[in-house]
Design a protein around this motif. Structure first.
Motif: not given
Ligand SMILES: Cc1cc2nc3c(=O)[nH]c(=O)nc-3n(C[C@H](O)[C@H](O)[C@H](O)COP(=O)(O)OP(=O)(O)OC[C@H]3O[C@@H](n4cnc5c(N)ncnc54)[C@H](O)[C@@H]3O)c2cc1C
Length: 420
Positions: A317-321, A331-338
């Motif tokens: 998840l997150g920046d890894a993907v 970027g951080a918000g997207a990781a939290i939503r994942d």
């Protein structure tokens, strides 16, 4: 069910916090040894990211986070300048914006607290293996290993886990790089303070250069008026700046340069590309030790090519993907939503309402759509900046900036005359 998380950055810690809240057995392995000594400036969390956090952490943790954050709605509209400091225009009024800005370290520390004893520091993952019995085993540099039913790579843009799953890198360099720093407002003179104001801004120049200046004030513009809960690392109004330029134009071996030399090299580069003293004032007066270099990496914007592996006992998840350049602040918000989505899916599996592979597949399908959209948004600014460095873009930019500045000055004079 036991979940092994690789990487205790924002996404990994958010996931661990959420799983613990639901009583799921989770272990996070992070290579850093001291979370308060890791880098980063401010992180923007929009309304969706805050709603996801509300699912993942207890109300008191969220309250402390908001008491440590600066409210975007309390800022003046964003401003745009050119490389000589001439105003080009303003963004929209922030009154209804639910977004907040928080120090990256503050956010990480609060999430680590919520992740509790599930977090092990100083553990670098080197790979993983799937066993015939459905378990998955992570291996670490120190010779240790960890078993689980699901392995989640939350190990950032250079993820060992996602690279292994995808059979290759999950992002590419965009060609744009950034140098960031922070400048407490009290380091600026009256003219500098008046010009920057309690607002964020972007200065654009020719030849692929730009300078973002963000305004962070978790004390004077706190989201919650609860000083006793405040945990922010930033204790007064601060400008967070990020200079952008083409990688090929930058200093050689930039990561090896100490902060003061990196800052001076950045100033030198921008001056050689025509930047005037006024917009560079905030860079010159920064806390030089904190100046850091970033490469803007980006994942694919095609959801069908994102996370290109079959759903199974290992995911990411997150920046890894969806490695996202910082230009969208998402970027951080997207990781939290994942993390929030994966927690919901794991809870379904544990309750026996979904098979594990179906749950992981549903999580990945949702992440691909959201992740690709965020990367595309961030790339718009990256491509816009790089376009000023093309054979056509460079002369066009040089011609257009004075015209835009002239039009903005005229608008300003008309408004002043109309006002009185
Ligand atoms: C040092 C740093 C500073 C940043 N500063 C900003 C900023 O100022 N503003 C902003 O908007 N975004 C910043 N970001 C990016 C932002 O934090 C991420 O986009 C976002 O948090 C995505 O979260 P993530 O959990 O996917 O990745 P990250 O938050 O990057 O977390 C990944 C974690 O995995 C760990 N890790 C990596 N490889 C391994 C391994 N093999 N074994 C164990 N652990 C591993 C890393 O140490 C890191 O803690 C920064 C990222 C980093 C790493």
């Amino acid at each position: 069910m036991r979940v092994i998380v690789i990487g205790g950055g924002i996404g990994g810690l958010a996931l661990a916090a959420g799983l613990r809240r639901h009583g799921v057995d989770v272990a996070v392995h992070e290579r850093d040894t001291d979370l308060s000594a890791t880098g980063g400036y401010h992180i923007t969390l929009d309304g969706n990211a805050q709603a996801a956090l509300a699912e993942l952490v207890a109300p008191d943790v969220l309250e402390r986070l908001l008491a440590s954050a600066s409210a975007v709605r309390l800022r003046e509209p964003d401003v745009f300048w050119d490389h000589l400091g001439r105003e080009l225009g303003q963004g929209r009024v922030k009154g209804n914006d639910a977004s907040v800005d928080v120090d990256r370290i503050t956010l990480r520390l609060l999430l680590a607290e919520a992740a509790g004893d599930s977090l092990t520091l100083g553990r670098t993952c080197t790979g993983f293996e799937r066993g015939p019995d459905g378990t998955v085993t992570a291996a670490f540099q120190d010779g240790a290993s960890a078993d689980g039913d699901l392995l989640v790579g939350a190990d950032g843009a250079h993820s060992v886990v996602a690279r292994r799953l995808a059979g290759g890198p999950t992002h590419r360099a965009t060609g744009l790089v950034g140098v960031s720093g922070r400048t407490p407002a009290d380091r600026l003179d009256a003219d500098g303070l008046r010009r920057l104001g309690p607002r964020s801004g972007l200065a654009v120049g020719p030849y692929g250069t730009a300078l973002y200046v963000g305004f962070l004030d978790p004390v004077g513009r706190a989201v919650l008026d609860a000083p006793h809960l405040r945990a922010s690392v930033t204790t007064g109004p601060t400008y967070i700046w990020g200079a952008m330029f083409p990688e090929a134009a930058g200093p050689s071996a930039p990561r090896a340069l100490p902060g003061p030399r990196l800052r001076d090299a950045t100033l030198d580069l921008l001056r050689r590309r025509g930047w005037g003293p006024r917009p560079l004032d905030v860079v010159e007066r920064s806390e030089a030790e904190d100046v850091a270099y970033y490469r803007f990496n980006a994942a694919t914007t095609d959801p069908r090519r994102m996370a290109p592996w079959p759903a199974g006992t290992a995911t990411a998840l997150g920046d890894a993907v969806h490695a996202t350049p910082p230009t969208a602040g998402m970027g951080a918000g997207a990781a939290i939503r994942d993390a929030a989505r994966l927690v919901r899916e794991i809870v379904e599996v544990r309750a026996g309402r979904k098979a594990a592979a179906v749950a992981v597949g549903d999580f990945e399908a949702d992440m691909r759509e959201r992740g690709a959209a965020v990367v595309a948004l961030a790339l718009r600014t990256v491509h816009g900046v790089l376009a000023t460095d093309t054979r056509l873009g460079a002369p066009l930019t040089r011609a257009a900036l004075p015209l835009l500045a002239g039009a903005a000055a005229l608008r300003g004079r008309r408004t002043a005359a109309a006002d009185g």
